[in-house]
Design an enzyme around this catalytic site. Structure first.
Site, PDB file in Angstrom:
ATOM      1  N   SER A 137       0.801  -1.223   0.000  1.00 18.21           N
ATOM      2  CA  SER A 137       0.000   0.000   0.000  1.00 18.21           C
ATOM      3  C   SER A 137       0.836   1.275   0.000  1.00 18.21           C
ATOM      4  CB  SER A 137      -0.939  -0.056   1.204  1.00 18.21           C
ATOM      5  OG  SER A 137      -1.791   1.045   1.222  1.00 18.21           O
ATOM      6  N   ASP A 186      -3.152   6.570  -2.983  1.00 19.10           N
ATOM      7  CA  ASP A 186      -2.018   5.903  -2.336  1.00 19.10           C
ATOM      8  C   ASP A 186      -1.436   4.848  -3.294  1.00 19.10           C
ATOM      9  OD1 ASP A 186      -3.788   3.790  -2.156  1.00 19.10           O
ATOM     10  OD2 ASP A 186      -3.138   3.189  -0.153  1.00 19.10           O
ATOM     11  N   ASP A 200      -6.136   2.328  -3.098  1.00 13.21           N
ATOM     12  CA  ASP A 200      -7.366   2.142  -2.326  1.00 13.21           C
ATOM     13  C   ASP A 200      -7.640   3.278  -1.342  1.00 13.21           C
ATOM     14  OD1 ASP A 200      -5.528   1.533  -0.401  1.00 13.21           O
ATOM     15  OD2 ASP A 200      -6.382  -0.413   0.141  1.00 13.21           O
ATOM     16  N   GLU A 252     -12.558   5.920   6.468  1.00 10.29           N
ATOM     17  CA  GLU A 252     -11.573   6.304   7.468  1.00 10.29           C
ATOM     18  C   GLU A 252     -11.092   7.689   7.060  1.00 10.29           C
ATOM     19  OE1 GLU A 252      -9.453   2.514   9.256  1.00 10.29           O
ATOM     20  OE2 GLU A 252      -8.833   2.816   7.202  1.00 10.29           O
ATOM     21  N   ALA A 253     -10.680   8.481   8.046  1.00  9.06           N
ATOM     22  CA  ALA A 253     -10.211   9.831   7.731  1.00  9.06           C
ATOM     23  C   ALA A 253      -9.058   9.764   6.730  1.00  9.06           C
ATOM     24  CB  ALA A 253      -9.775  10.528   9.013  1.00  9.06           C
ATOM     25  N   ASN A 254      -8.293   8.667   6.738  1.00 12.03           N
ATOM     26  CA  ASN A 254      -7.148   8.534   5.827  1.00 12.03           C
ATOM     27  C   ASN A 254      -7.549   8.354   4.368  1.00 12.03           C
ATOM     28  OD1 ASN A 254      -7.869   5.817   5.456  1.00 12.03           O
ATOM     29  ND2 ASN A 254      -6.482   5.096   7.056  1.00 12.03           N
ATOM     30  N   ARG A 293      -3.449   4.333  20.428  1.00 15.46           N
ATOM     31  CA  ARG A 293      -3.685   2.918  20.088  1.00 15.46           C
ATOM     32  C   ARG A 293      -2.412   2.344  19.495  1.00 15.46           C
ATOM     33  NH1 ARG A 293      -4.200   2.984  14.584  1.00 15.46           N
ATOM     34  NH2 ARG A 293      -4.748   0.792  14.451  1.00 15.46           N
ATOM     35  N   GLY A 295      -1.524  -1.328  13.880  1.00 10.36           N
ATOM     36  CA  GLY A 295      -1.627  -2.696  13.393  1.00 10.36           C
ATOM     37  C   GLY A 295      -0.657  -2.972  12.255  1.00 10.36           C
ATOM     38  N   ARG A 301       0.307   4.877  18.178  1.00 13.88           N
ATOM     39  CA  ARG A 301      -0.128   6.119  17.533  1.00 13.88           C
ATOM     40  C   ARG A 301      -0.870   7.007  18.527  1.00 13.88           C
ATOM     41  NH1 ARG A 301       1.419   5.314  12.561  1.00 13.88           N
ATOM     42  NH2 ARG A 301       0.981   3.341  11.544  1.00 13.88           N
TER      43      ARG A 301
END
Ligand code: 16G
Ligand code: MG
Length: 548
Positions: free
Chosen positions: A69, A281, A285, A376-378, A502, A505, A511
């Site tokens: 990614s 990206d 995706d 997701e905000a990303n 968190r 992953g 983060r």
């Protein structure tokens, strides 16, 4: 297949894809991801696992995508795609991890154990679709996947270089031919075809401008848009940059993740103020829009804003169709900007669910609505429509009043532009452009819908990131002891403050996210929370500092 023929599983491993490292590797949020040089045996074994999975699913096709990614070029990764184009079922992540980590000597017996455990009928046919991104290490890894499939007598089909969402789409189509044709061309036909249909129905009005600049992150998404560009018949004028070549490196100082996290425009182009730019990206995706103003400041339109744009337009179409009984809902994560959540619930009056980070969680939650929008905000997200919703809209398109029919037909095209299997930068880009065009909006009009609360993300390296546990969709941390109390205390000092931590992953870090009324405060709060993580969760290396 008699157990004796599992010998070939070992033979392929020993001769072609031996395990040469003892570093433990885990199937995480997005599959296995690490340095490409540590992955060959893992990908070979995922070829084996995909065959078992296909047989457990009665011979339906499973996908394998080779990509890391938005990571930089030296990394690579592999993930499995389930028959409906969704992420691998969670209970298999453990099995994948086990198979990836056994020694070559134990591979044959472990494979036999897994066959028994999952009850895979080795007499069935098995079909596996394999795709890869543009990394120079990808072809070698794709070949390892093919060998894995062959070792268990499955049928591999290679798609070469495709975006991750294209592979998901093809897997879904192969298992459900009402969804489309399982080829790259089939993807263009459905998604790009539907976009052209919408465009022909909607004249260019207001401030909308058909020129869109696109940062391809030097990855596969830009390359595919370069193919699509020629077939758009002038409905959208794509100006593509960072297409690879010219020394541009994959995701380096460019691409959706770079733009989102650093809040800086990518390299590769002279920015003209107020130009509408989309950033993809590396595997196509994720999608982020932005513009640079006349003071050279960047304004991001991230996954939150995309979700809002889509939600408001679908709501409007449902109203025009007279199909308000369909339940529309939005799914976000803790990273969603607080202002976006307030705007969605208070202005749009659309319900919002907050879930843990990771596409599988969002996708799953979105399925509980008739029309579920998740982002997701990303910049990763899509829309999913239930069978019932599609039937209702189809019926109106055929039998409704003239105005209702018109709206329903637009909505049907909109549904066809959507890649419902997974977030898809190309499909999302066409969805966004459709809405901007329908509404006559320029990027500044879109940005003016609401104002983000300033935010900051930081990361902290600790000895073992698993010491961080969270609850309430990652918004509260339950261990290590005292950390949440400390975060609460820090947050309370800042107006509109919010912060959470968190374990990542995908990277060996913790983060930190923060929001506050000014950028300065958000930066300060993030730095203070990062210090608290460092102190209470076993920080290593340099103490965290503010980004420049
Ligand atoms: C992966 C996830 C993405 C998530 C990101 C978080 C998938 C396909 N992708 O890229 O959804 O936002 O991980 O990364 O699930 P992090 O855990 O390192 O913050
Ligand atoms: Mg990606």
């Amino acid at each position: 297949m008699p157990p004796s023929s599992l010998r070939v599983v070992y033979a392929f491993a020993r001769e072609m894809h031996p395990k040469t490292t003892d570093v433990f590797i885990q199937y995480g949020t997005a599959g296995f991801r690490t340095k490409a040089s540590l992955l060959e045996h893992v990908v070979y074994r995922m070829g084996l696992l995909a065959v078992l999975r296909s047989r457990v699913k009665n011979g339906r096709t499973i996908g394998i995508m080779i990509t890391a990614s938005h990571n930089l070029e030296p990394d690579n990764g592999v993930k499995l795609v389930d028959p409906d184009g969704e992420m691998l079922e969670q209970s298999w992540e453990e099995i994948a991890t086990r198979l990836a980590n056994v020694s070559d000597n134990d591979l044959e017996s472990t494979t036999a154990e897994i066959i028994k455990q999952v009850n895979s009928d080795m007499a069935l046919k098995a079909s596996v679709y394999i795709g890869m991104d543009t990394r120079y290490t990808s072809p070698r890894l794709a070949a390892a996947a093919v060998h894995g499939v062959m070792a268990l007598k499955g049928t591999p089909k290679e798609f070469g270089i495709v975006t991750t969402p294209m592979l998901h789409f093809c897997v879904k189509c192969r298992n459900d031919n009402t969804y489309g044709t399982p080829t790259e061309e089939g993807y263009y036909e459905k998604i790009v075809g539907a976009f052209k249909n919408i465009s022909q129905k909607l004249p260019v009005v207001g401030n909308y401008n058909t020129t869109l600049y696109v940062d391809g992150a030097n990855g596969v998404g830009g390359k595919k848009l370069n193919i699509i560009k020629k077939s758009l018949d002038g409905e959208l004028d794509l100006v593509l940059f960072n297409l690879g070549g010219n020394g541009g490196k994959l995701n380096l100082n460019c691409g959706a993740d770079f733009v989102k996290v650093s809040q800086k425009p990518p390299v590769g182009i002279e920015h003209v103020p107020f130009q509408r730019v989309a950033s993809l990206d590396g595997d196509g995706d994720r999608l982020i829009y932005y513009y640079v103003d006349d003071k050279n400041e960047i304004h991001l339109l991230d996954g939150d804003q995309i979700a809002i744009l889509l939600a408001s337009y679908i709501t409007e179409l449902l109203k025009s169709c007279g199909a308000q009984e369909l339940r529309l809902g939005l799914v976000q994560t803790a990273y969603a900007n607080g202002a976006s959540t307030r705007y969605i619930t208070q202005e749009l009056k659309v319900p919002v669910t907050c879930v843990k980070t990771g596409v599988k969680h969002l996708h799953h939650a979105a399925l509980s609505y008739d029309i579920g929008i998740y982002f997701e905000a990303n910049g990763h997200g899509t829309v999913v429509y239930s069978k019932e919703a599609k039937n209702v809209v189809r019926k109106i398109a055929e039998e409704g009043e003239a105005e209702q029919r018109k709206a329903a037909q637009l909505l049907l095209n909109f549904i066809d532009v959507t890649n419902e299997t997974v977030g898809d930068a190309i499909s999302d880009l066409f969805l966004v452009e459709s809405v901007l065009r329908a509404r006559g909006l320029d990027v500044r009009d879109w940005a003016a819908l609401y104002r983000d609360v300033p935010c900051r993300q930081l990361k902290v390296t600790v000895q073992d990131r698993n010491v961080i546990s969270t609850t309430d969709a990652e918004r509260q941390c339950t261990s290590p002891e005292g950390l949440q109390t400390k975060i609460n205390e820090l947050v309370s000092k800042y107006p509109s403050g919010r912060s959470f931590v968190r374990a990542s992953g995908t990277e060996d870090v913790v983060r930190v996210y923060s929001e506050a009324d000014t950028q300065e405060s958000a930066d300060k709060l993030a730095a203070e929370v990062a210090q608290a993580v460092f102190d209470l969760a076993g920080g290593v290396g340099d103490r965290p500092e503010l980004p420049e």
